[in-house]
Design a protein around this motif. Structure first.
Motif, PDB file in Angstrom:
ATOM      1  N   GLY A 155      -6.793  19.294  -7.093  1.00 45.16           N
ATOM      2  CA  GLY A 155      -5.850  18.685  -6.169  1.00 45.16           C
ATOM      3  C   GLY A 155      -5.506  17.247  -6.494  1.00 45.16           C
ATOM      4  N   GLU A 156      -5.581  16.398  -5.447  1.00 46.59           N
ATOM      5  CA  GLU A 156      -5.232  14.988  -5.587  1.00 46.59           C
ATOM      6  C   GLU A 156      -6.190  14.244  -6.504  1.00 46.59           C
ATOM      7  OE1 GLU A 156      -2.711  13.255  -4.493  1.00 46.59           O
ATOM      8  OE2 GLU A 156      -1.733  14.737  -3.212  1.00 46.59           O
ATOM      9  N   VAL A 157      -7.398  14.786  -6.707  1.00 47.56           N
ATOM     10  CA  VAL A 157      -8.391  14.132  -7.558  1.00 47.56           C
ATOM     11  C   VAL A 157      -7.872  14.020  -8.992  1.00 47.56           C
ATOM     12  CG1 VAL A 157     -10.794  14.207  -8.361  1.00 47.56           C
ATOM     13  CG2 VAL A 157     -10.218  15.035  -6.078  1.00 47.56           C
ATOM     14  N   ALA A 158      -6.937  14.890  -9.364  1.00 47.13           N
ATOM     15  CA  ALA A 158      -6.405  14.886 -10.732  1.00 47.13           C
ATOM     16  C   ALA A 158      -5.782  13.551 -11.089  1.00 47.13           C
ATOM     17  CB  ALA A 158      -5.390  16.013 -10.891  1.00 47.13           C
ATOM     18  N   ARG A 159      -5.344  12.797 -10.102  1.00 51.57           N
ATOM     19  CA  ARG A 159      -4.721  11.511 -10.426  1.00 51.57           C
ATOM     20  C   ARG A 159      -5.728  10.486 -10.950  1.00 51.57           C
ATOM     21  NH1 ARG A 159      -3.666   9.243  -4.436  1.00 51.57           N
ATOM     22  NH2 ARG A 159      -5.116   7.494  -4.446  1.00 51.57           N
ATOM     23  N   LEU A 160      -7.030  10.771 -10.801  1.00 49.52           N
ATOM     24  CA  LEU A 160      -8.042   9.866 -11.345  1.00 49.52           C
ATOM     25  C   LEU A 160      -8.139   9.960 -12.858  1.00 49.52           C
ATOM     26  CD1 LEU A 160     -11.061  10.234  -8.877  1.00 49.52           C
ATOM     27  CD2 LEU A 160      -9.176   8.586  -8.825  1.00 49.52           C
ATOM     28  N   SER A 161      -7.643  11.049 -13.432  1.00 48.44           N
ATOM     29  CA  SER A 161      -7.725  11.227 -14.876  1.00 48.44           C
ATOM     30  C   SER A 161      -6.860  10.185 -15.567  1.00 48.44           C
ATOM     31  CB  SER A 161      -7.253  12.639 -15.254  1.00 48.44           C
ATOM     32  OG  SER A 161      -7.337  12.829 -16.643  1.00 48.44           O
ATOM     33  N   LEU A 182       0.874  -1.178   0.000  1.00 50.17           N
ATOM     34  CA  LEU A 182       0.000   0.000   0.000  1.00 50.17           C
ATOM     35  C   LEU A 182       0.908   1.224   0.000  1.00 50.17           C
ATOM     36  CD1 LEU A 182      -3.116   0.104   0.034  1.00 50.17           C
ATOM     37  CD2 LEU A 182      -2.988   0.533   2.485  1.00 50.17           C
ATOM     38  N   SER A 183       0.687   2.109  -0.959  1.00 51.48           N
ATOM     39  CA  SER A 183       1.598   3.227  -1.158  1.00 51.48           C
ATOM     40  C   SER A 183       1.326   4.367  -0.177  1.00 51.48           C
ATOM     41  CB  SER A 183       1.451   3.756  -2.590  1.00 51.48           C
ATOM     42  OG  SER A 183       2.078   5.007  -2.727  1.00 51.48           O
ATOM     43  N   PRO A 184       2.338   4.807   0.581  1.00 50.42           N
ATOM     44  CA  PRO A 184       2.139   5.970   1.456  1.00 50.42           C
ATOM     45  C   PRO A 184       1.898   7.252   0.662  1.00 50.42           C
ATOM     46  CG  PRO A 184       4.459   5.342   1.412  1.00 50.42           C
ATOM     47  CD  PRO A 184       3.707   4.265   0.693  1.00 50.42           C
ATOM     48  N   TYR A 185       2.389   7.295  -0.574  1.00 51.72           N
ATOM     49  CA  TYR A 185       2.204   8.487  -1.403  1.00 51.72           C
ATOM     50  C   TYR A 185       0.754   8.563  -1.885  1.00 51.72           C
ATOM     51  CZ  TYR A 185       7.106   7.252  -1.305  1.00 51.72           C
ATOM     52  OH  TYR A 185       8.355   6.859  -0.878  1.00 51.72           O
ATOM     53  N   TYR A 186       0.197   7.419  -2.286  1.00 51.01           N
ATOM     54  CA  TYR A 186      -1.210   7.379  -2.676  1.00 51.01           C
ATOM     55  C   TYR A 186      -2.119   7.665  -1.489  1.00 51.01           C
ATOM     56  CZ  TYR A 186      -1.721   5.981  -7.559  1.00 51.01           C
ATOM     57  OH  TYR A 186      -1.781   5.978  -8.930  1.00 51.01           O
ATOM     58  N   MET A 187      -1.717   7.227  -0.320  1.00 50.28           N
ATOM     59  CA  MET A 187      -2.572   7.389   0.858  1.00 50.28           C
ATOM     60  C   MET A 187      -2.840   8.858   1.174  1.00 50.28           C
ATOM     61  SD  MET A 187      -3.546   4.432   1.758  1.00 50.28           S
ATOM     62  CE  MET A 187      -3.547   4.188  -0.011  1.00 50.28           C
ATOM     63  N   ARG A 188      -1.883   9.733   0.867  1.00 46.79           N
ATOM     64  CA  ARG A 188      -2.056  11.149   1.193  1.00 46.79           C
ATOM     65  C   ARG A 188      -3.267  11.753   0.497  1.00 46.79           C
ATOM     66  NH1 ARG A 188       4.275  12.775   0.895  1.00 46.79           N
ATOM     67  NH2 ARG A 188       3.934  12.173  -1.267  1.00 46.79           N
ATOM     68  N   GLY A 189      -3.538  11.284  -0.727  1.00 51.37           N
ATOM     69  CA  GLY A 189      -4.649  11.867  -1.482  1.00 51.37           C
ATOM     70  C   GLY A 189      -5.945  11.093  -1.404  1.00 51.37           C
ATOM     71  N   THR A 190      -5.920   9.941  -0.754  1.00 54.79           N
ATOM     72  CA  THR A 190      -7.094   9.063  -0.762  1.00 54.79           C
ATOM     73  C   THR A 190      -8.339   9.705  -0.146  1.00 54.79           C
ATOM     74  OG1 THR A 190      -5.819   7.015  -0.890  1.00 54.79           O
ATOM     75  CG2 THR A 190      -7.981   6.881   0.146  1.00 54.79           C
ATOM     76  N   PRO A 191      -8.285  10.300   1.035  1.00 49.61           N
ATOM     77  CA  PRO A 191      -9.505  10.893   1.596  1.00 49.61           C
ATOM     78  C   PRO A 191     -10.072  12.025   0.742  1.00 49.61           C
ATOM     79  CG  PRO A 191      -7.886  10.528   3.322  1.00 49.61           C
ATOM     80  CD  PRO A 191      -7.180  10.315   2.021  1.00 49.61           C
ATOM     81  N   GLU A 192      -9.207  12.857   0.168  1.00 51.64           N
ATOM     82  CA  GLU A 192      -9.684  13.957  -0.689  1.00 51.64           C
ATOM     83  C   GLU A 192     -10.426  13.402  -1.905  1.00 51.64           C
ATOM     84  OE1 GLU A 192      -7.903  17.573  -3.484  1.00 51.64           O
ATOM     85  OE2 GLU A 192      -6.598  16.616  -1.990  1.00 51.64           O
ATOM     86  N   ILE A 193      -9.886  12.358  -2.504  1.00 51.88           N
ATOM     87  CA  ILE A 193     -10.542  11.721  -3.651  1.00 51.88           C
ATOM     88  C   ILE A 193     -11.896  11.153  -3.255  1.00 51.88           C
ATOM     89  CG2 ILE A 193     -10.404   9.707  -5.170  1.00 51.88           C
ATOM     90  CD1 ILE A 193      -7.360  10.275  -5.323  1.00 51.88           C
ATOM     91  N   ASN A 194     -11.964  10.502  -2.120  1.00 48.33           N
ATOM     92  CA  ASN A 194     -13.209   9.910  -1.666  1.00 48.33           C
ATOM     93  C   ASN A 194     -14.256  10.974  -1.361  1.00 48.33           C
ATOM     94  OD1 ASN A 194     -13.255   6.687  -0.807  1.00 48.33           O
ATOM     95  ND2 ASN A 194     -11.216   7.515  -1.146  1.00 48.33           N
TER      96      ASN A 194
END
Length: 605
Positions: free
Chosen positions: A482-488, A311-323
């Motif tokens: 923000g972090e949601v951009a990674r969903l693109s 589980l990536s600590p870098y991905y974890m930073r943006g997970t709540p914002e995306i959700n």
């Protein structure tokens, strides 16, 4: 002579008797021939069109597999139970899954370096099947009133398309009984303190670190952990409390993070009070003692079904914002609200960065995914009185007598099959169609990722989980914050609609249609007509998307055949690059679209 209590060493082999092992191999070989035929890796030859007998001859012409089968919609091979036989030079031979892989290794295209690992995954999956056979399970009818977590533990398949779906390389036989979903043993989490110079905590807008910990960790634990830090002369304000899977602690962290522990950047605190249970996704645990509390998903560095489950600590930073963003999109959409569609938000996350591994390896490397966790909402916070929960994977489950759970639910509902299916499709498929056509939003909606909410044994709505890592926005022109951009995600136009054709038609409906047809003589045409009706009803209700309906035509005559086993056979250490999920897909020709013929009837023609 008094019999001594059975030891863990004896338990490890208690289910490995000749009859059980033979039954496990028969089940596995049947699935291999069915799924490899579906993916055009092998081509059984029809002996007689009238009696449905087929023969498969691997490279060694002395070896023959003979069976009776029906080839159903989407080229689904239903092999009649009990008809599969193997001969070598005309003499009967036992069915053996590992041997079959070696017989087929050339046509499967698996390289010599990957083959031994794949054989280990096959053998481990056989071990799991044998365990499930030996321990039995509830009858299909028992699922009707079954407890949410009893049903979760009773699943025999996991992902139905994958042949090697329970490899779990890294677990030993004691771990198997302690941490697998089918063992359903209570698991208490290891808690550590992670220094804020290395760790990041993130949460949704309605939470804070203090409020989240108050909700998820007993006050007695929090006080004891703070005292343990104080005893070492450390200030709890400089640390974040973090859950760790016990296997990860013992097998990875105490060795590979030994320097971090010695320097007190990581401090062992003890066990939490709550007992958890492993889910089908294995690194996600459900709180058995307090079901309204969050699931906890943690790094687990075992190789399972094409990935090391870190589980990536870098991905974890943006997970709540995306959700938060996706939850808001769903909440603000009248159509999705009308269908009752919702997600289980991943409301908090924590990740720890090991400075030496970070300097030595790319962020995506498994060594940089060893210490992270997230908390996901419990579905028990989203249901009303009279409703109950069931993993959608249960719809594909068949018991020891080959009776299906979906059949038992239909019987218990008092509805006919047409009506039950229409309601199920409206609850499950309609919201996914709307997410695709209205928002270019796609999920990974396989059975394990969907929780069905049932009333009177009928699905009334669907809850989606596993959001941040398995969601994409297939429109790169949309500006995302923000972090949601990674969903693109950039996907070729011709592949976009496969998120529906593959994930729904081929990986869910193919099996449901086959179960209802073979068990209940429910016509294939009737099943796919229900799917066509659902699509057409959605299109009729949303004429504003007419251009998209034409561009991404769900009534097209055929669609690309996307092959999951080919993916795993090509690279069983990392099936796909999550940054480019379409780039690694494996295709083999096309499949005839089973709703193409139903388009006119669905439209009322």
């Amino acid at each position: 002579m008094t019999r001594m209590p059975i030891t863990a060493t004896e338990q490890a082999v208690a289910h490995l008797d000749p009859a059980t092992w033979a039954a496990a191999n028969a089940r596995m070989v049947t699935k291999m021939i069915s799924e490899f035929s579906h993916e055009l890796l092998i081509t059984p030859v029809a002996e007689d069109e009238d009696n449905g007998m087929y023969t498969l001859t691997p490279d060694d012409s002395a070896v023959h597999y003979r069976f009776r089968a029906r080839v159903l919609a989407l080229e689904h091979w239903h092999i009649e139970p009990g008809t599969l036989e193997k001969t070598v030079d005309g003499a009967s031979a036992p069915l053996d899954a590992v041997t079959l892989i070696t017989e087929l290794k050339d046509v499967l295209g698996i390289g010599p370096g990957a083959l031994p690992i794949y054989l280990e995954e096959i053998t481990a999956t056989l071990y799991s099947i044998a365990y499930k056979i030996a321990h039995g399970g509830p009858d299909a009818a028992d699922f009707v009133d079954g407890d949410f977590q009893q049903i979760e533990a009773a699943m025999t398949e996991g992902h139905p398309a994958f042949v090697a779906n329970s490899g779990r390389i890294g677990f030993d036989s004691v771990d198997y009984r302690a941490y697998t979903p089918e063992a359903a043993a209570p698991i208490r989490l290891v808690w550590i303190a992670a220094h804020v110079s290395r760790a990041d905590f993130a949460c949704t807008a309605d939470r804070s670190y203090a409020s989240h910990m108050a909700d998820e960790l007993e006050a007695a634990n929090r006080e004891a952990f703070a005292e343990r830090l104080a005893e070492r002369g450390l200030d709890a304000a400089d640390y974040l409390f973090m859950p760790v899977h016990p296997w990860q602690w013992h097998n990875k962290l105490v060795y590979l993070f030994a320097g971090e522990i010695a320097s007190q950047h990581l401090v062992y605190l003890g066990f939490g009070q709550d007992a958890y249970q492993a889910q089908q996704s294995i690194r996600t645990l459900f709180n058995r003692d307090n079901p309204a509390r969050c699931y906890v998903k943690m790094a687990l560095s075992i190789l399972n079904m094409g990935f090391t489950r870190g589980l990536s600590p870098y991905y974890m930073r943006g997970t709540p914002e995306i959700n938060d963003w996706i939850a808001r999109l769903i909440r603000d959409d009248d159509t999705l609200q009308g269908k009752g569609f919702s997600i289980l938000r991943e409301v908090a996350s924590i990740g720890y960065r090991h400075p030496q591994f970070e300097a030595a390896a790319p962020k995506r490397d498994a060594y940089n995914k060893m210490l992270a966790a997230l908390w996901r909402e419990s579905p028990f916070t989203q249901i009303e009185p009279g409703q109950r929960l069931m993993t959608m994977a249960a719809l594909l489950h068949r018991d020891a007598e080959d009776a299906s759970v979906i059949g038992a639910l239909i019987d218990a509902s008092g509805l006919d099959t047409d009506v039950w299916l229409a309601r199920y499709l409206d609850a499950y498929m309609s919201p996914l169609l709307h997410c695709f056509f209205a928002h270019d939003l796609v999920f990974m909606p396989h059975g394990e990722n969907i929780i069905l909410v049932l009333e009177d044994n009928v699905p009334v709505r669907a809850i989606m989980k596993d959001i941040a890592e398995e969601v994409g926005i297939m429109n790169t022109e949309v500006e995302l914050p923000g972090e949601v951009a990674r969903l693109s995600v950039e996907v070729p136009e011709e592949l976009k609609v496969l998120s529906l054709f593959t994930d729904l038609f081929d990986l869910i409906f193919r099996y449901i249609g086959a179960i209802l047809h073979t068990e209940r003589d429910y016509p294939q045409e009737a099943f796919w007509q229900q799917v066509a009706n659902c699509v057409r009803d959605y299109q009729t209700a949303h004429p504003q998307f007419a251009d998209k309906f034409a561009k991404y035509d769900l009534f097209a005559p055929e669609f690309k055949r996307s092959c999951l086993n080919r993916l795993q056979l090509r690279n069983n250490a990392q099936m796909i690059d999550l940054d480019d999920p379409a780039g690694n897909l494996q295709f083999a020709g096309t499949l005839v679209n089973p709703i193409a013929a139903g388009a006119e009837r669905a439209a009322g023609g």
